[in-house]
Design a protein around this motif. Sequence first.
Motif, PDB file in Angstrom:
ATOM      1  N   GLU A  61       0.830  -1.208   0.000  1.00 43.04           N
ATOM      2  CA  GLU A  61       0.000   0.000   0.000  1.00 43.04           C
ATOM      3  C   GLU A  61       0.866   1.261   0.000  1.00 43.04           C
ATOM      4  OE1 GLU A  61      -2.539  -0.506   3.365  1.00 43.04           O
ATOM      5  OE2 GLU A  61      -4.052  -1.650   2.253  1.00 43.04           O
ATOM      6  N   LYS A  62       1.978   1.210   0.730  1.00 37.64           N
ATOM      7  CA  LYS A  62       2.887   2.363   0.755  1.00 37.64           C
ATOM      8  C   LYS A  62       3.651   2.503  -0.557  1.00 37.64           C
ATOM      9  CE  LYS A  62       3.704   2.353   5.761  1.00 37.64           C
ATOM     10  NZ  LYS A  62       4.722   2.135   6.833  1.00 37.64           N
ATOM     11  N   SER A  63       3.939   1.360  -1.190  1.00 42.20           N
ATOM     12  CA  SER A  63       4.760   1.372  -2.399  1.00 42.20           C
ATOM     13  C   SER A  63       3.953   1.663  -3.660  1.00 42.20           C
ATOM     14  CB  SER A  63       5.474   0.023  -2.565  1.00 42.20           C
ATOM     15  OG  SER A  63       6.236  -0.289  -1.421  1.00 42.20           O
ATOM     16  N   LEU A  64       2.659   1.330  -3.621  1.00 40.95           N
ATOM     17  CA  LEU A  64       1.807   1.531  -4.794  1.00 40.95           C
ATOM     18  C   LEU A  64       0.613   2.409  -4.429  1.00 40.95           C
ATOM     19  CD1 LEU A  64       1.562  -2.011  -6.436  1.00 40.95           C
ATOM     20  CD2 LEU A  64       2.781  -0.035  -7.339  1.00 40.95           C
ATOM     21  N   PRO A  65       0.738   3.693  -4.615  1.00 42.98           N
ATOM     22  CA  PRO A  65      -0.407   4.576  -4.339  1.00 42.98           C
ATOM     23  C   PRO A  65      -1.599   4.192  -5.213  1.00 42.98           C
ATOM     24  CG  PRO A  65       1.619   5.829  -4.675  1.00 42.98           C
ATOM     25  CD  PRO A  65       1.927   4.421  -5.069  1.00 42.98           C
ATOM     26  N   ASN A  66      -2.793   4.550  -4.781  1.00 43.52           N
ATOM     27  CA  ASN A  66      -3.994   4.241  -5.555  1.00 43.52           C
ATOM     28  C   ASN A  66      -3.871   4.743  -6.992  1.00 43.52           C
ATOM     29  OD1 ASN A  66      -5.381   2.946  -3.544  1.00 43.52           O
ATOM     30  ND2 ASN A  66      -6.375   4.798  -2.785  1.00 43.52           N
ATOM     31  N   GLY A  67      -4.217   3.860  -7.921  1.00 37.39           N
ATOM     32  CA  GLY A  67      -4.171   4.235  -9.326  1.00 37.39           C
ATOM     33  C   GLY A  67      -2.860   3.913 -10.012  1.00 37.39           C
ATOM     34  N   SER A  68      -1.880   3.418  -9.251  1.00 44.68           N
ATOM     35  CA  SER A  68      -0.588   3.079  -9.856  1.00 44.68           C
ATOM     36  C   SER A  68      -0.725   1.866 -10.767  1.00 44.68           C
ATOM     37  CB  SER A  68       0.449   2.768  -8.768  1.00 44.68           C
ATOM     38  OG  SER A  68       0.664   3.884  -7.942  1.00 44.68           O
ATOM     39  N   GLU A  93      10.491   0.779 -17.360  1.00 45.01           N
ATOM     40  CA  GLU A  93      10.616   1.272 -15.994  1.00 45.01           C
ATOM     41  C   GLU A  93       9.627   0.560 -15.073  1.00 45.01           C
ATOM     42  OE1 GLU A  93      11.824   3.259 -12.639  1.00 45.01           O
ATOM     43  OE2 GLU A  93      12.821   3.034 -14.581  1.00 45.01           O
ATOM     44  N   ILE A  94       8.429   0.285 -15.569  1.00 46.65           N
ATOM     45  CA  ILE A  94       7.427  -0.411 -14.752  1.00 46.65           C
ATOM     46  C   ILE A  94       7.917  -1.815 -14.400  1.00 46.65           C
ATOM     47  CG2 ILE A  94       5.104  -1.425 -14.755  1.00 46.65           C
ATOM     48  CD1 ILE A  94       4.241   1.002 -16.459  1.00 46.65           C
ATOM     49  N   ILE A  95       8.521  -2.506 -15.365  1.00 46.65           N
ATOM     50  CA  ILE A  95       9.065  -3.843 -15.092  1.00 46.65           C
ATOM     51  C   ILE A  95      10.142  -3.761 -14.014  1.00 46.65           C
ATOM     52  CG2 ILE A  95      10.491  -5.702 -16.055  1.00 46.65           C
ATOM     53  CD1 ILE A  95       8.925  -5.506 -18.618  1.00 46.65           C
ATOM     54  N   MET A  96      11.029  -2.778 -14.123  1.00 51.49           N
ATOM     55  CA  MET A  96      12.079  -2.617 -13.108  1.00 51.49           C
ATOM     56  C   MET A  96      11.484  -2.312 -11.743  1.00 51.49           C
ATOM     57  SD  MET A  96      14.725  -3.390 -14.703  1.00 51.49           S
ATOM     58  CE  MET A  96      15.787  -3.102 -13.283  1.00 51.49           C
ATOM     59  N   GLN A  97      10.409  -1.525 -11.715  1.00 57.78           N
ATOM     60  CA  GLN A  97       9.760  -1.200 -10.447  1.00 57.78           C
ATOM     61  C   GLN A  97       9.141  -2.449  -9.806  1.00 57.78           C
ATOM     62  OE1 GLN A  97       9.929   1.602  -8.717  1.00 57.78           O
ATOM     63  NE2 GLN A  97      11.239   2.421 -10.342  1.00 57.78           N
ATOM     64  N   MET A  98       8.674  -3.383 -10.632  1.00 59.38           N
ATOM     65  CA  MET A  98       8.104  -4.629 -10.097  1.00 59.38           C
ATOM     66  C   MET A  98       9.192  -5.475  -9.432  1.00 59.38           C
ATOM     67  SD  MET A  98       4.902  -4.277 -10.672  1.00 59.38           S
ATOM     68  CE  MET A  98       5.249  -2.504 -10.463  1.00 59.38           C
ATOM     69  N   TYR A  99      10.382  -5.472 -10.033  1.00 61.18           N
ATOM     70  CA  TYR A  99      11.506  -6.197  -9.417  1.00 61.18           C
ATOM     71  C   TYR A  99      11.835  -5.587  -8.051  1.00 61.18           C
ATOM     72  CZ  TYR A  99      12.448  -8.169 -14.095  1.00 61.18           C
ATOM     73  OH  TYR A  99      12.361  -8.818 -15.302  1.00 61.18           O
ATOM     74  N   LYS A 100      11.892  -4.258  -8.024  1.00 65.35           N
ATOM     75  CA  LYS A 100      12.226  -3.564  -6.774  1.00 65.35           C
ATOM     76  C   LYS A 100      11.143  -3.774  -5.717  1.00 65.35           C
ATOM     77  CE  LYS A 100      14.884   0.041  -9.137  1.00 65.35           C
ATOM     78  NZ  LYS A 100      14.931   1.487  -9.496  1.00 65.35           N
ATOM     79  N   LEU A 101       9.877  -3.738  -6.150  1.00 65.67           N
ATOM     80  CA  LEU A 101       8.768  -3.937  -5.227  1.00 65.67           C
ATOM     81  C   LEU A 101       8.828  -5.326  -4.605  1.00 65.67           C
ATOM     82  CD1 LEU A 101       6.041  -3.212  -3.937  1.00 65.67           C
ATOM     83  CD2 LEU A 101       4.933  -3.929  -6.077  1.00 65.67           C
ATOM     84  N   SER A 102       9.109  -6.319  -5.405  1.00 61.91           N
ATOM     85  CA  SER A 102       9.192  -7.694  -4.906  1.00 61.91           C
ATOM     86  C   SER A 102      10.302  -7.826  -3.867  1.00 61.91           C
ATOM     87  CB  SER A 102       9.442  -8.665  -6.065  1.00 61.91           C
ATOM     88  OG  SER A 102       8.443  -8.550  -7.043  1.00 61.91           O
ATOM     89  N   THR A 103      11.445  -7.224  -4.159  1.00 63.99           N
ATOM     90  CA  THR A 103      12.568  -7.277  -3.216  1.00 63.99           C
ATOM     91  C   THR A 103      12.207  -6.583  -1.907  1.00 63.99           C
ATOM     92  OG1 THR A 103      14.202  -7.349  -4.997  1.00 63.99           O
ATOM     93  CG2 THR A 103      14.973  -6.595  -2.848  1.00 63.99           C
ATOM     94  N   LYS A 104      11.514  -5.461  -1.995  1.00 64.81           N
ATOM     95  CA  LYS A 104      11.105  -4.736  -0.790  1.00 64.81           C
ATOM     96  C   LYS A 104      10.144  -5.575   0.058  1.00 64.81           C
ATOM     97  CE  LYS A 104      10.212  -0.336  -1.102  1.00 64.81           C
ATOM     98  NZ  LYS A 104       9.527   0.982  -1.362  1.00 64.81           N
ATOM     99  N   LEU A 105       9.192  -6.252  -0.597  1.00 63.52           N
ATOM    100  CA  LEU A 105       8.248  -7.106   0.129  1.00 63.52           C
ATOM    101  C   LEU A 105       8.972  -8.241   0.847  1.00 63.52           C
ATOM    102  CD1 LEU A 105       5.423  -7.287  -2.562  1.00 63.52           C
ATOM    103  CD2 LEU A 105       5.173  -6.319  -0.272  1.00 63.52           C
ATOM    104  N   ILE A 106       9.936  -8.848   0.173  1.00 64.93           N
ATOM    105  CA  ILE A 106      10.700  -9.937   0.776  1.00 64.93           C
ATOM    106  C   ILE A 106      11.516  -9.430   1.963  1.00 64.93           C
ATOM    107  CG2 ILE A 106      12.589 -11.584   0.424  1.00 64.93           C
ATOM    108  CD1 ILE A 106       9.967 -12.471  -0.853  1.00 64.93           C
ATOM    109  N   GLU A 107      12.138  -8.276   1.816  1.00 63.38           N
ATOM    110  CA  GLU A 107      12.938  -7.707   2.903  1.00 63.38           C
ATOM    111  C   GLU A 107      12.082  -7.443   4.138  1.00 63.38           C
ATOM    112  OE1 GLU A 107      14.705  -4.276   1.169  1.00 63.38           O
ATOM    113  OE2 GLU A 107      16.372  -5.387   0.247  1.00 63.38           O
TER     114      GLU A 107
END
Length: 204
Positions: A109-116, A170-184
């Motif tokens: 929720e913090k990483s993906l604001p509404n509408g992202s 850029e969206i694909i790269m952001q998905m990689y980063k988001l996944s890593t953040k969730l795991i961390e």
Amino acid sequence: MTCRNRVKPVLLRDIKTEALLVFIRTTLEEYFNQIERDGYYFQLGTKEDNEFIHKNLRYLLEEVQDTVINSSYLRSLIENATKNPTLKVLAKKEEPLMVYYDTLIKTIEKSLPNGSFWIPELVVICLLSEWIIEEEKTAYFYPYLKNIDYLDLIDRYDNTKKDLDDEKKEIIMQMYKLSTKLIEKLKKVEYKVNTTRKKTKKRK
């Protein structure tokens, strides 16, 4: 409980895997509902790649639905625990799972604001790739997780990037980063068992 053969781990480290799978089940259910309703939001370069990813994720969802509860069950427990003594006891047993799952939800929720715009199917693939392969977390309770070649799936996204515009890359790269953040976040969160007991006065 919305699953026929639920696997209920006991150790906290395995409950973290369960929490991740609850998140993945919920994400995939929403993803396939969206496809049926609106079609794909994001497609890879070839029909073969899209069908391959779709087939693997459909298999994963069917297995997860059979062994892992969905988030509606947890929300229902939270909402009704104070109204029913039996549900209160059950909610207490599910508390570690709730804590870990809640961590994942708050992070996204913090990483993906509404509408992202996001690519939920890629996030699922990356989460499992990092959790099962890179972090060497046990899939003992969920052997079907080892039947999917996550690196092959990720390669298909990487290979299609050359044909995408900068925004989609850029969206694909952001998905990689988001996944890593969730795991961390999942790795770091701790559930502390309350070992304190209320003292009762002895009857004289």
